[in-house]
Write a protein that holds these residues in place. Structure first.
Motif, PDB file in Angstrom:
ATOM      1  N   VAL A 101       0.807  -1.219   0.000  1.00  0.00           N
ATOM      2  CA  VAL A 101       0.000   0.000   0.000  1.00  0.00           C
ATOM      3  C   VAL A 101       0.839   1.267   0.000  1.00  0.00           C
ATOM      4  N   GLU A 113       0.622   5.960   0.510  1.00  0.00           N
ATOM      5  CA  GLU A 113      -0.774   6.332   0.243  1.00  0.00           C
ATOM      6  C   GLU A 113      -1.755   5.561   1.129  1.00  0.00           C
ATOM      7  N   THR A 127      -3.174   2.724   0.276  1.00  0.00           N
ATOM      8  CA  THR A 127      -4.064   1.879  -0.532  1.00  0.00           C
ATOM      9  C   THR A 127      -3.303   1.301  -1.718  1.00  0.00           C
ATOM     10  N   THR A 180      -9.724  -2.479  -4.212  1.00  0.00           N
ATOM     11  CA  THR A 180      -8.868  -1.595  -3.434  1.00  0.00           C
ATOM     12  C   THR A 180      -8.521  -2.270  -2.114  1.00  0.00           C
ATOM     13  N   LEU A 181      -7.240  -2.343  -1.825  1.00  0.00           N
ATOM     14  CA  LEU A 181      -6.751  -2.887  -0.564  1.00  0.00           C
ATOM     15  C   LEU A 181      -6.272  -1.713   0.276  1.00  0.00           C
ATOM     16  N   ARG A 182      -6.738  -1.643   1.507  1.00  0.00           N
ATOM     17  CA  ARG A 182      -6.264  -0.574   2.377  1.00  0.00           C
ATOM     18  C   ARG A 182      -6.069  -1.088   3.790  1.00  0.00           C
ATOM     19  N   THR A 203      -6.517  -0.113   7.689  1.00  0.00           N
ATOM     20  CA  THR A 203      -7.282   0.803   8.542  1.00  0.00           C
ATOM     21  C   THR A 203      -6.377   1.376   9.631  1.00  0.00           C
TER      22      THR A 203
END
Length: 60
Positions: free
Chosen positions: A31, A34, A36, A47-49, A51
């Motif tokens: 990620v 950014e 993500t 979209t991989l994010r 938390t």
């Protein structure tokens, strides 16, 4: 047979000591700054994010 010989024999190596059979990726590197990453599968983009709580979320 020595312990080292037994551990180097792939048929006798304990599962916890075997290298992973699947690729392993560091989510932080995926990620980047950014926070993500975009992942494409069969012409669909996900979209991989990460938390704030440090969990991964994958959304379509």
């Amino acid at each position: 047979m020595t312990l080292q010989t037994r551990l180097s024999d792939p048929d006798r190596t304990p599962p916890a000591m075997r290298p992973p059979s699947n690729p392993v990726y560091d989510a932080q590197r995926l990620v980047g700054d950014e926070g993500t990453a975009m992942i494409v599968l069969d012409d669909k983009t996900y979209t991989l994010r990460i938390t704030r709580a440090g969990k991964l979320i994958l959304t379509k």
